[in-house]
Design a protein around this motif. Structure first.
Motif, short mmCIF file in Angstrom:
data_model
loop_
_atom_site.label_atom_id
_atom_site.label_comp_id
_atom_site.label_asym_id
_atom_site.label_seq_id
_atom_site.Cartn_x
_atom_site.Cartn_y
_atom_site.Cartn_z
N LEU A 286 0.81 -1.22 0.00
CA LEU A 286 0.00 0.00 0.00
C LEU A 286 0.84 1.27 0.00
N GLU A 287 2.16 1.12 0.11
CA GLU A 287 3.06 2.28 0.14
C GLU A 287 3.04 3.01 -1.20
N ALA A 288 3.12 4.36 -1.11
CA ALA A 288 3.16 5.17 -2.34
C ALA A 288 4.52 5.13 -2.99
N ASN A 289 5.56 4.95 -2.18
CA ASN A 289 6.92 4.93 -2.70
C ASN A 289 7.44 3.50 -2.74
N GLY A 290 8.46 3.33 -3.53
CA GLY A 290 9.07 2.02 -3.70
C GLY A 290 9.44 1.80 -5.15
N LEU A 291 10.25 0.77 -5.39
CA LEU A 291 10.72 0.49 -6.75
C LEU A 291 9.55 0.26 -7.68
N GLY A 292 9.51 1.04 -8.77
CA GLY A 292 8.46 0.90 -9.77
C GLY A 292 7.18 1.62 -9.42
N ARG A 293 7.12 2.27 -8.27
CA ARG A 293 5.88 2.96 -7.88
C ARG A 293 5.99 4.47 -8.04
N ALA A 294 7.11 5.02 -7.65
CA ALA A 294 7.31 6.46 -7.75
C ALA A 294 8.64 6.71 -8.44
N PRO A 295 8.73 7.73 -9.30
CA PRO A 295 9.98 8.01 -10.01
C PRO A 295 11.13 8.22 -9.04
N GLY A 296 12.23 7.55 -9.26
CA GLY A 296 13.41 7.73 -8.45
C GLY A 296 13.34 7.07 -7.09
N SER A 297 12.26 6.39 -6.77
CA SER A 297 12.09 5.80 -5.44
C SER A 297 12.44 4.32 -5.47
N GLU A 298 13.23 3.87 -4.48
CA GLU A 298 13.62 2.46 -4.41
C GLU A 298 13.26 1.82 -3.08
N SER A 299 12.75 2.60 -2.13
CA SER A 299 12.47 2.05 -0.81
C SER A 299 11.26 2.75 -0.21
N ASN A 300 10.86 2.23 0.96
CA ASN A 300 9.79 2.86 1.72
C ASN A 300 9.90 2.40 3.17
N PRO A 301 9.20 3.03 4.13
CA PRO A 301 9.34 2.66 5.54
C PRO A 301 9.00 1.20 5.83
N SER A 302 8.05 0.63 5.13
CA SER A 302 7.68 -0.77 5.38
C SER A 302 8.83 -1.69 5.02
N LEU A 303 9.48 -1.46 3.87
CA LEU A 303 10.61 -2.29 3.46
C LEU A 303 11.76 -2.15 4.45
N VAL A 304 12.00 -0.91 4.94
CA VAL A 304 13.09 -0.69 5.90
C VAL A 304 12.83 -1.50 7.17
N TYR A 305 11.62 -1.45 7.68
CA TYR A 305 11.32 -2.16 8.93
C TYR A 305 11.24 -3.68 8.74
N ILE A 306 10.87 -4.12 7.55
CA ILE A 306 10.91 -5.58 7.29
C ILE A 306 12.33 -6.07 7.42
N ARG A 307 13.28 -5.32 6.83
CA ARG A 307 14.69 -5.71 6.91
C ARG A 307 15.20 -5.68 8.35
N ILE A 308 14.84 -4.63 9.09
CA ILE A 308 15.31 -4.52 10.47
C ILE A 308 14.70 -5.62 11.34
N ALA A 309 13.40 -5.86 11.18
CA ALA A 309 12.72 -6.87 12.01
C ALA A 309 13.25 -8.27 11.70
N GLU A 310 13.51 -8.54 10.43
CA GLU A 310 14.05 -9.87 10.07
C GLU A 310 15.44 -10.05 10.66
N ASN A 311 16.24 -8.99 10.69
CA ASN A 311 17.57 -9.07 11.31
C ASN A 311 17.45 -9.36 12.80
N TYR A 312 16.51 -8.68 13.45
CA TYR A 312 16.33 -8.91 14.89
C TYR A 312 15.77 -10.31 15.16
N ARG A 313 14.99 -10.81 14.18
CA ARG A 313 14.44 -12.16 14.37
C ARG A 313 15.55 -13.19 14.35
N SER A 314 16.54 -12.99 13.46
CA SER A 314 17.67 -13.94 13.39
C SER A 314 18.71 -13.66 14.47
N GLU A 315 18.87 -12.38 14.81
CA GLU A 315 19.82 -12.01 15.86
C GLU A 315 19.12 -11.06 16.83
#
Length: 731
Positions: free
Chosen positions: A687-716
């Protein structure tokens, strides 16, 4: 002369108001009016009446009523008698009145210059002649050429005329009720005004006891004592001091001529009861020691005019009564010399104009004081008139004071416009035109030199700007930046922001200085989101311009960071070159919000202080998303951070759903429920407005950032002392 001027009407109005402010006053002489009214005409018959009637009334008022003198406000002239009149009755009436006037000096009959063209039927065989009121101030022809006024002329037989000696002028200046000539020199003799003749009789002064000087007329008794001294204006004129309105039973006792004449006749009645009633009428003392004025009061007789007390025209016989009261009381209206008038004009103008410009254009107390100065002079003029009959000029001093004040204010406006121009010139590079106008009109001087203020700092930057420099020629880069910076700056200033500086592609602005803006946080948030929409419009425009711009321009994005708090604002730099700018820890935090937004996949980020201040003023105007708590480089204290997602009117349903799910996921994240958090972040990500292929020049969004952080904390998983704060390593 004071009453001959270009502002007579207004000056006379001011004088009338002073009479009414003073109110009626008593005089040390008793004056009774006998009115020739419509009831008298109905009862006795149409005018002219037989002169026997006047003879009977005058004789009775003096002998039985005890009157000291009688003035008849008529010009008894046979030139106006109709040819059809019964000559025998006419002669009889004229002889009766003439005979009585020959026996008494207590009756004065009117004479007038009003009939300017006349036919001399007595002295010059019907020759047409011209007369005019001789005014000394206007220059007199030889006395031998000045025709006398129209005087009483009684035809007592077919070839004989009688002119009574007791006559007085009844003329006024221009037919008004303010000024009149006290005397008029003519080829026959000097004629005095009726009121003067009545005063002479009242004081027991002989005719040769009237001593005329250049500036006064003295009434001298036979024993040499001075009965009255009448001051003259322009060697001839007197201004009337009015003592009351015409309708005033206390100050102007009146009787109808019809009633008075009826009682006069009843004295000779063969009916005892009628004689008794008449005797009682005259014995009641109403006429005792009074000066009686007999005159026309009916509107059809057209001898009416307004007075200082009466806006509706009233009988002009009151002119003689009020002048007589003025002479006997000595309450003459006094006017200051012309030099004194000029002094008043200059002094009042200086005081009022000076107060108007004291303290600058926004000095309200000084302007109020100027108004009180003018009002104080007017109040003084009213009070002096009431207490000492002094007539201070009003139109010239007040008019000059206001005129010079307007001139002084105009000069002040010119000076202030120069000052405003200086302020505008100083701040046009910093502020929007609207804000400059607001600052200038408010009268606040810009407070420079380093002061602490609560503001919202604004930082913006173009994403990956170094790549633009590689792909664009210098001229193209300048063209692009000018268009981009113009769009950003216009919005910043339209929302009340003050431009601090440009740093390459970065825009630095302040909200809340130099003029205080209570809603500076809200304005900054609105400006940030408006800039993003405008940049989107520019990308679309650049995309439609074909090959003019490389692909990177079509994907241009800007990041904005905001923070609200106390900073130091002022002119900072050297003595020769300085900049109006801001400094302090809260400024650095705003800069970190802009640079840190990249780490969270966001393009607009602010501190909790900004969000709180914004929502306190207008909750819901801006859609925010909580991004968590961070520590920025150089600070150990955690900062709650928030994304400015959209203005409320532009927020879509998917955007609102994304924010709601993200908030749930963040709550699970802080609870260390890594699986639950990842699951919810994966739901919010599409549902994010930004992200790869969604907004010009955009490659990320807060949901993707927190998915990466949460997955890291899940493993470590973090340690037990983990508080959910993310420590940023980069600026």
């Amino acid at each position: 002369m004071a009453h001959f001027g270009r502002h007579d009407f207004v000056e006379n109005k001011f004088l009338d108001w002073r009479f009414r402010f003073r109110g009626p006053m008593s005089a040390p002489i008793k004056i009774v009016y006998v009115d020739v009214d419509s009831a008298s005409v109905d009862e006795i018959g149409n005018l002219p009446w037989s002169r026997q009637i006047y003879a009977l009334v005058a004789k009775t008022l003096i002998e039985r009523g005890g009157a000291k003198a009688i003035g008849m406000d008529f010009v008894f002239s046979d030139q106006g008698i109709a040819e059809s009149v019964d000559e025998k009755k006419l002669f009889a009436g004229n002889r009766a009145l003439g005979a009585y006037l020959n026996r008494t000096e207590s009756v004065v009959i009117g004479a007038s210059f009003v009939a300017k063209e006349f036919r001399d039927m007595h002295r010059d065989s019907g020759r047409v002649k011209f007369r005019g009121l001789p005014l000394v101030a206007h220059g007199l022809p030889p006395i031998s050429q000045i025709e006398p006024p129209e005087t009483p002329l009684f035809k007592i037989s077919s070839d004989r005329f009688f002119s009574p000696p007791g006559v007085g002028l009844i003329d006024t200046i221009d037919g008004g009720t303010r000024w009149l000539p006290l005397f008029a020199p003519t080829s026959v003799r000097t004629y005095f005004h009726m009121a003067v003749e009545l005063a002479r009789i009242y004081y027991g002064v002989e005719r040769n006891g009237m001593k005329l000087g250049s500036d006064r007329l003295d009434l001298v008794r036979p024993d040499g004592s001075l009965a009255a001294r009448i001051p003259l204006t322009d060697k001839q004129l007197v201004e009337i001091n009015w003592f009351s309105p015409w309708i005033d039973a206390r100050h102007n006792p009146r009787q109808s001529f019809k009633e008075t004449y009826a009682f006069c006749e009843m004295l000779g009645s063969d009916k005892p009861e009628e004689r008794k009633a008449a005797e009682n009428f005259f014995a009641q003392g109403e006429f005792k020691d009074a000066v009686v004025l007999i005159g026309p009061v009916d509107p059809l007789l057209q001898d009416l005019a307004t007075t200082p007390f009466d806006d509706v025209p009233v009988p002009k016989v009151g002119v003689h009564g009020n002048l007589l009261k003025t002479i006997v009381s000595g309450f003459y209206l006094r006017r200051i010399p012309e030099t004194g008038q000029w002094a008043i004009v200059l002094a009042l103008s200086f005081i009022v104009a000076g107060l108007c410009v004291v303290g600058g254009g926004h000095s309200v107390p000084a302007k109020i004081a100027a108004g009180f100065g003018a009002a104080g002079y007017a109040a003084l003029a009213f009070q002096l008139f009431k207490t000492s009959h002094l007539v201070l000029p009003m139109v010239a001093p007040l008019g000059a004071a206001f005129t010079t004040s307007f001139g002084a204010i105009a000069w002040q406006v010119v000076e202030e416009q120069k000052q405003k121009g200086r302020i505008k010139g100083m701040f046009r590079a910093y502020l929007s035109p609207a804000l400059v106008e607001q600052m200038v009109s408010s009268g606040e001087e810009p407070r420079l030199g380093g002061i602490e203020e609560n503001i919202t700092a604004y930082f913006s930057d173009i994403q990956s700007f170094s790549s633009f420099s590689e792909k664009l020629s210098p001229s193209r880069l300048v063209e692009l930046m000018n268009e981009y910076l113009t769009a950003c700056t216009d919005i910043v200033q339209a929302e009340g922001g003050t431009l601090d500086k440009y740093i390459g592609d970065a825009v630095v602005a302040m909200y809340g200085v130099p003029l205080a803006l209570p809603d500076h946080a809200l304005r900054a948030c609105v400006a940030a989101l408006r800039v993003h929409r405008r940049v989107g419009e520019l990308r679309e425009k650049w995309g439609h311009e074909g090959d003019k711009w490389p692909e990177i321009v079509h994907k241009l994005q800007t990041r904005i960071g905001l923070n609200t708090g106390s900073v130091v604002v002022g002119n900072m730099g050297s003595q020769s070159r300085f900049n109006y700018t801001m400094m302090g820890d809260n400024v650095n935090i705003a800069a970190r919000m802009e640079s840190g937004a990249k780490s969270w996949g966001a393009y607009s980020m602010c501190t909790e202080a900004t969000r709180t201040a914004c929502e306190r003023l207008e909750p819901g105007r801006v859609v925010f998303r909580r991004l968590g708590r961070i520590t920025v480089k150089g600070r150990a204290q955690p900062l709650p951070i928030h994304e400015m997602v959209s203005l409320e009117e532009h927020a879509s349903d998917p955007m609102r759903e994304c924010v709601a799910i993200f908030e749930q996921a963040l709550a699970r994240y802080y609870e260390r429920d890594w699986d639950g958090a990842v699951a919810l972040f994966r739901r919010s990500e599409p549902l994010e407005a930004n992200g790869l292929g969604r907004a010009p020049g955009s490659e990320s969004n807060p949901s993707l950032v927190y998915i990466r952080i949460a997955e890291n904390y899940r493993s470590e998983p973090p340690g037990a002392d983990w508080d959910g704060v993310y420590h940023m390593k980069e600026k």
